[in-house]
Structure formats: C-alpha cells, structure tokens
Design an enzyme around this catalytic site. Structure first.
Site, mmCIF file in Angstrom:
data_model
loop_
_atom_site.group_PDB
_atom_site.id
_atom_site.type_symbol
_atom_site.label_atom_id
_atom_site.label_comp_id
_atom_site.label_asym_id
_atom_site.label_seq_id
_atom_site.Cartn_x
_atom_site.Cartn_y
_atom_site.Cartn_z
ATOM 1 N N SER A 142 7.756 -52.424 29.934
ATOM 2 C CA SER A 142 7.307 -52.032 28.607
ATOM 3 C C SER A 142 5.866 -51.555 28.680
ATOM 4 C CB SER A 142 7.397 -53.221 27.641
ATOM 5 O OG SER A 142 6.767 -52.948 26.404
ATOM 6 N N TYR A 156 5.791 -62.086 26.117
ATOM 7 C CA TYR A 156 6.459 -60.792 26.292
ATOM 8 C C TYR A 156 5.635 -59.855 27.188
ATOM 9 C CZ TYR A 156 9.060 -56.555 25.241
ATOM 10 O OH TYR A 156 9.810 -55.409 25.354
#
Length: 268
Positions: A142, A156
């Site tokens: 990401s 995350y």
C-alpha cells in the site's frame, strides 16, 4: 495468451483487487487457484472465469489469519500435484480504531494475516519457482507503507512497510534469475475494502482524483513484476504522494500525514 500453461495463485480472491487479479490473469491465459474465506464467492468466480476464458480454476476456502492455514493450502496443492508459477499475496483488511481500542487477539489475527501469511505463502512456493526457473511474486502492499505512520489503523502502515521491504529483498535475492518479485503500493482504490474496515463514509468524501479503479492498478502491477520493478506505485496522485514523502524533511512528512489522517482513518 501470455500466461498459457502457467498457474496463478491469488489470495483474497473473492472480491476487490484480488478478484481483479484473478480476472486479469485468466484473460491472459493463466489457470487459477483462488484462496479466500468465502467459499460461495470463490465457486462463482471460478465458474465464471472457466467459462469465459477456457482456463482451469480451482478454489480453496481458507482463513489465512489462522496460523495453520498457509501450510494446509500448500500441503493440499502438493498432494494434488499442483504447481504455482505466479503468487499474488493480496488477502487483507484494516483494523479500525486506536491501538488500545482493539484487544491483542484482534491484533494478533491481523498480523498473522497481513505479515505472517504473506511470508509463509512465499516461503512455500518460492523454491518450486526457483527450481523451474520461472516465477512471479506480487505482494499487495500500500501507499501507506511508503509514508509515515498515522493515528488509527495502527498496524496497517507498518504491515505494508514490511511487505515493501520484503519484496525488495526477494527481488535482490532472485536477481539474474527468471523469478521476479514486486510490491504493489496502491492508494485509494474502489473496492469492498472500505466497507469492511468501516471507512466508506470517510473516503467517499475525498476528491475523485485520489481514487483509482482496480483494473488499471492490477494491469500496472502485472506489467511491473514482468519488468522486475521491485516497488510499483500506480497513478499520478499516488506517485506524487510517495515522491513528496521521500523528498520532504521527515518532520514535514509526519505532520502532513498527521493532519490528513482523520480524513481517511476510522476512529472506531
């Protein structure tokens, strides 16, 4: 049919970017092994792609947050004599809230899926790729793994930063072979991801230019791993954010992320 005769294993294949990877590789002639928790969705997708592209698609319902699941998937495929030429580690989710708002069991399951399963699936299938002198490995990371950490969804960004570094290390180890490793680092992408992690209401307020459709994200990632690009950031906006994070002094990057995080991080 560039990948005719090859087999691609895609985790998190029942929806979102994972399903888009499955459709893209099937359209290019690859056979598929689809792994996710939702068996009925996998069954429907496998039937759809077999009929549409005349490829073979099998599926395995598994929750990769279970520490034993990657080994079970590998053992089953070994018993069936299946080979994996392309591995797309994509399964994942976000855990909303601050770090102390979730108990350790939730964090442990998150890390098991987002870090350990990626590393373990890669360890299982990489030796066969090396032996056959062909392999493609995509870790779906990401943009969050390339910028400073933010409040909320605490693990995350760190989990995605691990995947970026992991893919780079694999690329270095496999340099000169026909086994290629790449980390895909998308930003906001239209998918079910934001429904699952309770951020749909937040991200729907963001400007449209910050979002990409899943199809160009996936096509770019497939091309990037073929070109031995160890880290791939799709889209002009995402490239700009990644460049800005690298270029600005660390304190400025951290303040930028801190000021913006409330726009796209769910508090609960």
């Amino acid at each position: 049919m560039k990948y005719s005769g090859k087999t691609a294993l895609v985790t998190g294949a029942s929806a979102g970017i994972g399903a888009t990877f499955a459709r893209a590789y099937a359209a290019k002639g690859a056979n598929l092994i689809l792994v996710a928790r939702r068996e009925e969705r996998l069954r429907e997708l496998a039937a759809e792609l077999e009929q549409k592209h005349a490829i073979k698609a099998r599926f395995i319902a598994a929750d990769l947050a279970d520490p034993l699941a990657p080994q079970r998937v590998f053992d089953r495929l070994q018993a069936e004599g299946a080979t994996v030429d392309i591995l797309v580690n994509n399964a994942g989710y976000g855990l909303p809230g601050g770090y102390t708002e979730n108990d350790w069991a939730a964090h442990r399951a998150f890390l098991e899926l987002m870090v350990n399963s990626y590393a373990q699936m890669t360890r299982h299938f990489l030796p066969g790729m090396i032996d056959r002198k062909y392999g493609r490995i995509i870790q779906v990371a990401s943009l969050a793994g390339l910028v400073p950490g933010s409040a909320g969804h605490t693990l995350y960004g760190p989990s995605k930063a691990f995947l970026v570094s992991f893919a780079q290390s694999l690329a270095a180890e496999c340099a000169g072979s026909n086994v290629r490793s790449s980390a895909l680092c998308p930003g906001f992408t239209y998918s079910e991801f934001h429904d699952v992690n309770s951020t749909r209401g937040l991200v729907s307020q963001l400007p449209k230019y910050m979002f990409m459709q899943a199809e160009p994200v996936v096509e770019g990632a497939i091309d990037a791993v073929e070109r031995s690009k160890a880290v791939y950031v799709p889209g002009a906006w995402n490239k700009f954010v990644a460049w800005l994070s690298r270029t600005l002094p660390r304190s400025m990057s951290e303040n930028m992320v801190k000021n913006q995080s409330k726009r796209f991080r769910a508090k609960h």
